[in-house]
Design an enzyme around this catalytic site. Structure first.
Site, short mmCIF file in Angstrom:
data_model
loop_
_atom_site.label_atom_id
_atom_site.label_comp_id
_atom_site.label_asym_id
_atom_site.label_seq_id
_atom_site.Cartn_x
_atom_site.Cartn_y
_atom_site.Cartn_z
CB SER A 107 -0.96 -0.04 1.20
OG SER A 107 -1.98 0.91 1.08
CG ASP A 137 -6.29 -4.60 -4.10
OD1 ASP A 137 -6.49 -3.60 -3.39
OD2 ASP A 137 -5.20 -5.20 -4.15
CG HIS A 190 -5.62 -2.67 0.45
ND1 HIS A 190 -4.81 -2.27 -0.60
CD2 HIS A 190 -5.21 -1.95 1.53
CE1 HIS A 190 -3.95 -1.35 -0.17
NE2 HIS A 190 -4.17 -1.15 1.12
#
Length: 416
Positions: free
Chosen positions: A186, A363, A395
């Protein structure tokens, strides 16, 4: 092997579902409890040597792991570091791998990935590290500020990136490392890429797990899904090379979900532009904070065992309710909706190293940026770009489908 002369750690509290339990949890939060919450996760690893342990090391183990604080040159600045080292290091070993967590998270999030990476470190006679970004996790929570004016986007982005990138570079020097492979998730993937762009000779390769800040706006990235998506851990599925058809399927699902976002988005946008962080909002609820975090933990980690979910909740609660610091970077590097102010897709072609993008099949990060980045690398003469879609994963792809991601990490670490 001797039994460590260490007290057993107290078990995690139940996740608070009522106000009274939330108050008790809130009072327990602090540096000592934060350290305990991280220690619980790390002691799951048979090769981990807790600080203060008087046990005899297992000389048959190919690796040994420790936790430490690496002090930086500025006063009161340190990086919380978890090290997995080969017990028989080789001068011809591949560069060490460094795991870098996402926004507001910490190195403990990778506890299920450490065993596979430890086997790789032992087999390849190298090392693996995981660290908390400066101002996040259990690293030093120093004041974070940006001097550039609001309309100076390049200035704001450069200052915010430097806070993390330069402290990572100083950490690398303090550790005496040469080239490294960065595995970022991320926002950690975003800063890993920014590091590679600033210090290109120090990075061997990049592995980017559901990276933030890649595509241009408009896109279908939906950060609000972080608090609504569930996290059923997959026991099956694999990581497959991304195809345009699969990317389009994921984007279509994201587009449909985006239409249903609530009207509170206007307030969210205002708070974002004013520099508020999601964690600041949670902290502002004071004694209600643990219960709010509990609702997230109970939903997001449904695939974990009851004990693991409680331990993850306690860990998240302690790092979330700690003093705000690096989290305030968010509005400087990302616009509302988690769209990059200076998208990586427009910058990544400068890299001459292998770059691997990894997304979950449900995601909330828009995978189109990864697909276009691989194409931009190719056009710039770098054919070492790859992209994969992991089935049964969102995610937090490394938590949602542990085996598939661990297998992929080992494959990419060994890729020549």
């Amino acid at each position: 092997m001797d039994t460590p002369v260490l007290n057993l750690l107290p078990p995690s509290r139940e996740i608070p579902a009522a106000f009274a339990a939330s108050v008790r949890s809130w009072w327990s939060v602090g540096e000592k409890q934060s350290a305990i919450s991280e220690e619980r996760l790390l002691r799951r690893l048979p090769f981990y040597q807790p600080e203060g342990s008087t046990s005899t090391p297992n000389h048959t183990s190919p690796v040994v792991a420790h936790s430490s604080r690496i002090n930086l040159s500025s006063p009161k600045q340190f990086i919380n570091t978890f090290s997995i080292a080969s017990t028989s290091p080789s001068p011809n070993a591949p560069p060490p791998a460094i795991l870098l967590h996402g926004y507001g998270a910490g190195l403990g999030f990778f506890y299920q990935n450490f065993p596979a990476l430890a086997r790789w470190a032992g087999d390849r006679q190298t090392s693996v590290y995981a660290l908390d970004w400066l101002g996040m996790g259990r690293s030093a929570r120093i004041p974070f500020s940006v001097k550039a004016k609001r309309d100076d986007i390049p200035g704001r982005v450069a200052e915010a990136e430097s806070f993390f990138v330069d402290s990572l570079e100083e950490w690398r020097q303090k550790m005496g490392l040469d080239k490294v492979t960065l595995i970022g998730h991320s926002l950690g993937a975003y800063f890993s890429t920014a590091y590679a762009l600033k210090y290109p000779t120090k990075v061997n390769k990049l592995i980017l797990l559901s990276p933030a800040g890649v595509p241009r706006d408009p896109n279908y990235t939906m950060p609000s899904r972080e608090v609504t998506d569930t996290g059923d851990t997959a026991s099956s599925g694999s990581a497959e090379p991304a195809t345009k058809v699969k990317v389009d399927e994921i984007r279509a699902a994201q587009k449909a979900a985006k239409k249903e976002e609530s009207r509170t988005r206007r307030l969210f946008t205002y708070l974002w532009e004013e520099g508020w962080s999601p964690f600041q909002v949670v902290r502002s609820t004071f004694v209600w904070g643990p219960m709010l975090i509990g609702k997230y933990s109970s939903r997001r980690f449904t695939g974990l065992s009851e004990e693991d979910t409680r331990d993850m909740h306690d860990y998240i609660m302690n790092i979330t309710l700690a003093k705000g610091s690096g989290e305030y970077c968010i509005s400087h590097v990302l616009a509302p909706g988690a769209h990059a102010r200076m998208p990586l897709v427009d910058r990544i072609s400068e890299l001459k190293i292998p770059v691997t993008f990894v997304y979950g099949d449900h995601d909330w990060m828009d995978p189109e940026g990864g697909r276009q980045s691989v194409e931009n690398l190719r056009k710039a003469g770098n054919g070492q770009g790859r992209m994969y879609i992991v089935s049964n994963a969102g995610h937090h792809v490394y938590l949602d489908n542990v085996k598939a991601v661990n297998d992929l990490l080992l494959k990419e670490l060994d890729r020549q």
